[in-house]
Design an enzyme around this catalytic site. Structure first.
Site, PDB file in Angstrom:
ATOM      1  N   ASN A   1      -2.341   4.036   9.930  1.00 57.15           N
ATOM      2  CA  ASN A   1      -2.813   4.568   8.649  1.00 57.15           C
ATOM      3  C   ASN A   1      -2.569   6.057   8.489  1.00 57.15           C
ATOM      4  OD1 ASN A   1      -3.983   2.152   7.481  1.00 57.15           O
ATOM      5  ND2 ASN A   1      -5.505   2.284   9.118  1.00 57.15           N
TER       6      ASN A   1
ATOM      7  N   GLU B   1     -16.893  -6.068   7.215  1.00 58.54           N
ATOM      8  CA  GLU B   1     -16.197  -4.790   7.240  1.00 58.54           C
ATOM      9  C   GLU B   1     -17.143  -3.675   7.681  1.00 58.54           C
ATOM     10  OE1 GLU B   1     -12.961  -4.558   6.814  1.00 58.54           O
ATOM     11  OE2 GLU B   1     -12.849  -6.705   6.409  1.00 58.54           O
TER      12      GLU B   1
ATOM     13  N   HIS C   1      36.989  23.740  27.851  1.00 62.95           N
ATOM     14  CA  HIS C   1      35.971  24.684  27.401  1.00 62.95           C
ATOM     15  C   HIS C   1      36.383  25.380  26.114  1.00 62.95           C
ATOM     16  CE1 HIS C   1      37.833  26.180  31.347  1.00 62.95           C
ATOM     17  NE2 HIS C   1      38.718  26.404  30.401  1.00 62.95           N
TER      18      HIS C   1
ATOM     19  N   TYR D   1      37.800  23.681  19.641  1.00 59.65           N
ATOM     20  CA  TYR D   1      37.432  22.867  18.482  1.00 59.65           C
ATOM     21  C   TYR D   1      38.596  21.953  18.137  1.00 59.65           C
ATOM     22  CZ  TYR D   1      36.505  21.325  13.750  1.00 59.65           C
ATOM     23  OH  TYR D   1      36.327  20.551  12.639  1.00 59.65           O
TER      24      TYR D   1
ATOM     25  N   LYS E   1       4.115   3.651   3.253  1.00 65.42           N
ATOM     26  CA  LYS E   1       3.648   3.670   4.638  1.00 65.42           C
ATOM     27  C   LYS E   1       4.452   2.755   5.550  1.00 65.42           C
ATOM     28  CE  LYS E   1      -0.302   1.681   5.611  1.00 65.42           C
ATOM     29  NZ  LYS E   1      -1.740   1.417   5.875  1.00 65.42           N
TER      30      LYS E   1
ATOM     31  N   ALA F   1      50.296  30.470  25.277  1.00 66.58           N
ATOM     32  CA  ALA F   1      48.955  31.022  25.093  1.00 66.58           C
ATOM     33  C   ALA F   1      48.949  32.073  23.992  1.00 66.58           C
ATOM     34  CB  ALA F   1      48.463  31.623  26.403  1.00 66.58           C
TER      35      ALA F   1
ATOM     36  N   SER G   1      45.913  28.685  26.264  1.00 61.63           N
ATOM     37  CA  SER G   1      44.621  29.235  25.864  1.00 61.63           C
ATOM     38  C   SER G   1      44.729  30.120  24.631  1.00 61.63           C
ATOM     39  CB  SER G   1      44.025  30.039  27.018  1.00 61.63           C
ATOM     40  OG  SER G   1      43.744  29.201  28.116  1.00 61.63           O
TER      41      SER G   1
ATOM     42  N   GLY H   1       0.794  -1.221   0.000  1.00 63.70           N
ATOM     43  CA  GLY H   1       0.000   0.000   0.000  1.00 63.70           C
ATOM     44  C   GLY H   1       0.828   1.274   0.000  1.00 63.70           C
TER      45      GLY H   1
END
Length: 459
Positions: free
Chosen positions: A227, A154, A362, A365, A22, A422, A404, A11
């Site tokens: 459904n 049905e 902290h 990246y 579905k 740093a 840092s 279906g």
């Protein structure tokens, strides 16, 4: 005798308002079709045939190599769908389960009970039924005064009296396989929908005096056929409660299980503590005594024992024992964190391996890096891995200290025991045991500030 299974998955699911077939909409991390297929496995079918139609190639991809497929090019009803399996199943001796692919809550235990009931009662057909106070929309089970099943009617074909019946057809059946295909040759489309109903087979068996039975589900939730999106959300909610209950029984603590979202294939060891609004998806595995705090989101990742993940996201990565992540950290795909690593607030790690006892507390990246053990990243450290076209790797040895606000421009290597001052911008390799300083020298100009507008003398 052998068991066979037919899964109806042809279906389109118009009411879903979706381009996706579905049966491929997901509940707790896997498609509804996969839920049904797994439950069907409980009866150990010799052959499983899945009937496909709308976007058949997508449906076949999900169960490739696990089932045989037949195509129902025109959706002319459930009886017609079963007819499509005739080239594979006709003439075989055994019991055939017929089930819809949009019933994700049915359990393997219930299907096993259904087929055992069918065999023990020597039925030619057995209907899986359920009882509900609101039977609207379902086919009703019509019985005689001796409680024997006469037929299924049905909703659109039911009389007012029949519409009051609370026992409903779930759309799942077991048949004597040979008699099923014989009876299918005698059904027609003389009904409100103009379709071939599999339910008409029941009436044929009754007319020939053959035994038809019904096995009633203990839990009505299992009968849910999806459904539309409303029913999909209901299925998700029921499945989530089942999953969370299973984990709690196995020794996992939930602060608020109703607000915790765990996919069906997630594995969680005992003594894990899970706070509210935690989401665990895919093939995630959580080790013993780990704590997952509010808002944590983990996808297809492995987290070791004794870790603490605070309001952070981890994707397709591995986290070893005793690691601390967060709050507000993001571990992106293809990363690995060694034992006792600390990834703090607003730290992002992508495609990197980080050795044990390394800390990035902290605002850091770390991308495309190979980082050794006992490394310390100061706040604001950035590894620059992308030049607009290509990505490059940074290698950082053991016992390295990065000050840092440093920028490390790949490709570059920092040797063991080295130190980056740093505020440095590092563009060349740093030898082991060396200190690298890549910033302008500080210059102080005496009394110069007295010339500036902000100075009190100039107010």
């Amino acid at each position: 005798m052998s068991n066979f299974a037919i899964i109806l998955a042809a279906g389109k699911g118009t009411r879903m308002k979706s381009d996706l077939p579905k049966v491929l909409h997901k509940v707790a991390g896997i498609s509804m079709l996969e839920h049904v297929f797994r439950s069907v496995g409980a009866i150990q079918p010799e052959k499983t045939v899945t009937v496909v139609g709308h976007k058949a190639e997508l449906v076949e991809e999900v169960l490739a190599g696990q089932t045989e497929f037949v195509t129902q090019s025109e959706q002319l009803g459930t009886g017609h769908a079963v007819m499509m399996t005739e080239p594979i199943l006709e003439g075989l001796s055994g019991h055939t389960l017929v089930i819809a692919g949009d019933t994700p809550l049915i359990t393997g235990e219930s299907l096993k009970n259904l087929i055992d009931f069918h065999i023990n009662h020597k039925n030619v057909a057995t209907i899986l039924t359920a009882e509900t106070d609101n039977p609207f929309g379902y086919g009703r089970i019509v019985r005689n005064d001796n409680a024997e099943v006469l037929r299924i009617v049905e909703q659109k074909d039911a009389t007012d009296f029949e519409k009051q019946i609370k026992e409903i057809n779930t759309g799942t059946y077991v048949f004597d396989n040979e008699r099923l295909f014989e009876a299918l040759k005698n059904i027609n489309t003389n009904n409100a929908q103009g379709e071939y109903y599999i339910t008409d087979v029941i009436g044929i068996f009754r007319e020939t005096g053959e035994k038809v039975g019904a096995y009633t589900l203990k839990d009505f939730d299992e009968s849910l056929g999806v459904n539309d999106r409303v029913a999909l959300a209901t299925a998700e909610s029921v499945m989530r409660r089942r999953i969370n209950h299973k984990h709690m029984v196995n020794g996992v603590s939930f602060v608020n299980p109703e607000a915790t979202y765990i996919d069906i294939d997630v594995e969680i060891a005992s003594e894990v503590q899970i706070e509210a609004n935690v989401t665990l998806k895919g093939q995630t595995k959580i080790g013993a005594e780990t704590v997952l705090t509010n808002g944590t989101y983990v996808v297809d990742s492995t987290i070791g024992a004794g870790a603490v993940i605070t309001n952070s996201m981890i994707e397709e990565s591995s986290v070893a024992d005793g690691v601390i992540v967060g709050p507000y950290a993001h571990i992106r795909p293809n990363s690995s964190l060694g034992a006792q690593v600390h990834i703090g607030n607003f730290v992002e790690v992508k495609g990197s391996s980080i050795g044990e006892n390394t800390k990035a507390g902290h605002l850091t990246y770390i991308g495309n890096c190979e980082v050794g053990s006992n490394v310390n990243f100061g706040a604001g450290t950035i590894t620059v891995n992308y030049d607009g076209k290509n990505k490059y790797k940074t290698v950082i040895g053991n016992n390295v200290f990065v000050g840092s606000n440093s920028t490390i421009i790949a490709p570059v290597e920092l040797g063991d025991n080295s130190l980056v001052g740093a505020g440095s911008t590092i563009t060349k390799d740093v030898p082991a045991d060396a200190i690298a300083i890549g910033r302008g020298r500080q210059i102080n100009k005496d009394e110069y500030a007295t010339r500036l507008p902000h100075h009190p003398k100039n107010q």
